[in-house]
Write a protein that holds these residues in place. Structure first.
Motif, short mmCIF file in Angstrom:
data_model
loop_
_atom_site.label_atom_id
_atom_site.label_comp_id
_atom_site.label_asym_id
_atom_site.label_seq_id
_atom_site.Cartn_x
_atom_site.Cartn_y
_atom_site.Cartn_z
N ALA A 183 -2.65 -4.44 0.69
CA ALA A 183 -2.20 -3.61 -0.43
C ALA A 183 -3.34 -3.38 -1.42
O ALA A 183 -3.53 -2.26 -1.92
CB ALA A 183 -1.02 -4.27 -1.13
N LEU A 184 -4.12 -4.43 -1.69
CA LEU A 184 -5.24 -4.29 -2.61
C LEU A 184 -6.31 -3.36 -2.07
O LEU A 184 -6.92 -2.58 -2.81
CB LEU A 184 -5.84 -5.66 -2.91
CG LEU A 184 -5.03 -6.54 -3.87
CD1 LEU A 184 -5.55 -7.97 -3.87
CD2 LEU A 184 -5.08 -5.95 -5.29
N SER A 185 -6.54 -3.41 -0.76
CA SER A 185 -7.51 -2.50 -0.15
C SER A 185 -7.06 -1.06 -0.30
O SER A 185 -7.86 -0.17 -0.64
CB SER A 185 -7.68 -2.85 1.33
OG SER A 185 -8.62 -1.99 1.95
N LEU A 186 -5.78 -0.81 -0.07
CA LEU A 186 -5.23 0.54 -0.23
C LEU A 186 -5.27 0.97 -1.70
O LEU A 186 -5.55 2.14 -2.00
CB LEU A 186 -3.79 0.59 0.29
CG LEU A 186 -3.62 0.45 1.80
CD1 LEU A 186 -2.14 0.26 2.15
CD2 LEU A 186 -4.19 1.66 2.53
N LEU A 187 -4.99 0.03 -2.59
CA LEU A 187 -5.02 0.35 -4.02
C LEU A 187 -6.43 0.71 -4.48
O LEU A 187 -6.62 1.64 -5.28
CB LEU A 187 -4.49 -0.83 -4.83
CG LEU A 187 -2.97 -0.94 -4.91
CD1 LEU A 187 -2.54 -2.33 -5.36
CD2 LEU A 187 -2.42 0.13 -5.85
N ASN A 188 -7.42 -0.01 -3.98
CA ASN A 188 -8.80 0.32 -4.33
C ASN A 188 -9.16 1.73 -3.88
O ASN A 188 -9.84 2.48 -4.60
CB ASN A 188 -9.76 -0.69 -3.69
CG ASN A 188 -9.72 -2.04 -4.38
OD1 ASN A 188 -9.41 -2.14 -5.57
ND2 ASN A 188 -10.02 -3.10 -3.65
N LEU A 189 -8.69 2.10 -2.68
CA LEU A 189 -8.95 3.45 -2.19
C LEU A 189 -8.23 4.49 -3.03
O LEU A 189 -8.82 5.51 -3.41
CB LEU A 189 -8.51 3.55 -0.72
CG LEU A 189 -8.61 4.95 -0.08
CD1 LEU A 189 -10.03 5.47 -0.13
CD2 LEU A 189 -8.10 4.90 1.36
N ALA A 190 -6.96 4.24 -3.35
CA ALA A 190 -6.18 5.18 -4.15
C ALA A 190 -6.80 5.37 -5.53
O ALA A 190 -6.90 6.50 -6.03
CB ALA A 190 -4.73 4.70 -4.27
N CYS A 191 -7.23 4.28 -6.15
CA CYS A 191 -7.85 4.37 -7.48
C CYS A 191 -9.17 5.14 -7.43
O CYS A 191 -9.48 5.92 -8.34
CB CYS A 191 -8.05 2.97 -8.05
SG CYS A 191 -6.51 2.13 -8.54
N TYR A 192 -9.94 4.91 -6.38
CA TYR A 192 -11.19 5.65 -6.20
C TYR A 192 -10.92 7.15 -6.08
O TYR A 192 -11.59 7.97 -6.72
CB TYR A 192 -11.91 5.13 -4.97
CG TYR A 192 -13.05 6.01 -4.51
CD1 TYR A 192 -14.27 6.04 -5.17
CD2 TYR A 192 -12.89 6.83 -3.38
CE1 TYR A 192 -15.30 6.85 -4.76
CE2 TYR A 192 -13.93 7.65 -2.96
CZ TYR A 192 -15.13 7.66 -3.64
OH TYR A 192 -16.15 8.47 -3.21
N LEU A 193 -9.93 7.50 -5.28
CA LEU A 193 -9.60 8.91 -5.10
C LEU A 193 -9.08 9.54 -6.39
O LEU A 193 -9.41 10.68 -6.71
CB LEU A 193 -8.54 9.05 -3.99
CG LEU A 193 -9.01 8.69 -2.57
CD1 LEU A 193 -7.83 8.63 -1.62
CD2 LEU A 193 -10.04 9.69 -2.07
#
Length: 221
Positions: free
Chosen positions: A177-187
């Motif tokens: 979930a944290l990996s996906l959140l990092n990607l979402a925040c970057y985008l």
């Protein structure tokens, strides 16, 4: 001759945004995670689910509002970004309070997760199950080899067996979930930057209305 600028441009295409797609997956993962590992009666359960939902809903609402208010789109996209940042802290708190490991981005398990590029909750769950299976097999193999060494060198004292840490399903799911959140925040950071630049260069609905009316008057002369 170029086409005249429309007063109401195309808008609402949020489902094609990568930020929306990743945030929606974050929401699905969060709901599943909270139902499994967080007390449903706790405020944390509700807050985590609502933060994930806010990320998705504000991206959609901002995109829909973009036709008449770039300012609103920019504001709601930033709200989505803030909600996901809050959710990141909740997952980090879960790991810390439960004594689980916050994996380094270069951890082999996370590198495999990023390579997978999951699009659905089922794919995330399959990754967790596969990581658990591989770790269990590796642990069993290590114990077998150690037992053989003990038989061969039974006349010598055994100082201890190698300890392999098997990551729990909760630990793996939270790190995913944290990996996906990092990607979402970057985008979303990139999206906000582009929206801000567009607003600065082109203005909002008021400026577009002025340009359209001016163009119409010039055509009528």
């Amino acid at each position: 001759m170029t086409d005249p600028e429309p007063l109401i441009p195309k808008h609402g295409g949020y489902r094609r945004l990568k930020s929306f797609q990743v945030s929606q997956l974050v929401y699905d993962v969060t709901v599943r995670f909270c139902n499994q590992y967080v007390d449903k009666r706790s405020r944390t359960h509700d807050q985590m689910v609502q933060a994930a939902r806010s990320g998705v809903q504000n991206i959609a609402e901002g995109s829909a509002a973009s036709a008449t208010s770039k300012k609103t789109e920019l504001k709601l996209t930033q709200v989505a970004r803030a909600s996901l940042e809050e959710l990141k802290l909740d997952f980090e708190d879960f790991l810390r309070h439960r004594g689980h490991e916050l994996l380094d981005p270069q951890h082999p398990a996370l590198r495999r997760f990023k390579t997978l590029q999951p699009k659905t909750l089922h794919e995330v769950q399959a990754w967790v199950a596969e990581e658990r299976r591989q770790a269990t097999e590796a642990q069993g193999l290590s114990r077998t080899l150690t037992d053989r060494q003990e038989v061969v060198h039974s006349s010598f004292p055994v100082r201890g067996r190698p300890c392999l840490t098997t990551l729990s399903s909760a630990c793996l799911a939270a790190n995913a979930a944290l990996s996906l959140l990092n990607l979402a925040c970057y985008l979303l950071d990139r999206q906000v930057a582009k929206l801000a630049a567009d607003f600065e260069n082109e203005g909002g609905f008021t400026e577009r209305l002025y340009r359209v009316r001016t163009s119409r008057r010039n055509q009528q002369r």
